[in-house]
Write an enzyme that holds these catalytic residues in place. Sequence first.
Site, short mmCIF file in Angstrom:
data_model
loop_
_atom_site.label_atom_id
_atom_site.label_comp_id
_atom_site.label_asym_id
_atom_site.label_seq_id
_atom_site.Cartn_x
_atom_site.Cartn_y
_atom_site.Cartn_z
N GLN A 1 37.93 49.09 16.79
CA GLN A 1 38.74 48.26 17.68
C GLN A 1 39.82 49.10 18.34
OE1 GLN A 1 41.85 45.21 16.67
NE2 GLN A 1 40.37 43.78 17.58
N CYS B 1 46.09 40.47 19.50
CA CYS B 1 47.23 40.77 18.62
C CYS B 1 48.54 40.39 19.30
CB CYS B 1 47.23 42.24 18.26
SG CYS B 1 48.59 42.70 17.14
#
Length: 331
Positions: free
Chosen positions: A66, A96
């Site tokens: 990621q 996030c």
Amino acid sequence: MYRNRSPRLAIAPMMDWTDRHCRFFHRQLTREALLYTEMVVADAVIHGQRDRLLGFDAQEHPVALQLGGSDPAKLAEAAAVGAEFGYDEINLNVGCPSDRVQSGTFGACLMKTPSLVAECVAAMKAAVAIPVTVKCRIGVDDQDPEPALGTLADKVFAAGADALWVHARKAWLEGLSPKENREIPPLDYARVYRLKQAYPDRFIGINGGIGTLAEAARHLVHVDGAMLGRAAYHTPGILAEADAALYGAPATPFDHGELLQTMCAYAERHIAAGGRLGHVTRHMVGLFHGLPGARRYRQILSAEANRPGAGSDVLRDAFAAVDMNAERAAA
């Protein structure tokens, strides 16, 4: 990897948790689930110590990297490096909500700029031959999740994204901490189901609040993949049943003796390379959750594994504290 609607189960990327030692441990429990790295910032991949940031054990496959970032050129370069390291997938973080991520203009705040996300996806797709995917929220702040998620999906799939993993909560960029953003915004699984209905031929995976394999299976009636996060980390023993429950593997008793030998050998290699036992065992504390002796197991690992000179004998002592016969009787 996504052409046949696989993977059905993934372990979420989790900062400070899903490092290489965690992933190696989880791979001993499930041979099939897709594992994710922690988020790695594209600039760090380009300029940092790549072996430390990206190195992984071959046993971890299938494993996805990621990336965090918002510059298409930098993400393309970082993706190419990840592909060279042997990762099976490159995933872009659009979910996030931490302040540090926002200050870098990536993560969940990218939900506000879906065209930029599409540019990033297109650049990475042009740079690698492996799947490029996106992990997002259903929206941020005051966005209406119906158009916000739909627009993002439209643009990233048009740019070539191979899959979209959706954390079924909004992210509030002001007023909530990252921890609160994992718990306070209400889950809206139905929104993700509707996205799948709109994209019947695309891989849509769901994440957020999934605590058991049974819950994952229920989601798989509606979407292509289910992603476990904290449940997989805090109670990793559930992963030992994943291959039988979700992939049709034979339902055989898990061999914890073999697991012990494998993890001891792995820990010894890590220690010989200059590491500490606690780097490995901190991810194993919840393994025997709910079984007789689990408390003593946790005590041994917590008290002994980080002491100078601690070796694999600590792990053997911890395993010896657990009543494996009780586990077999309950199975």
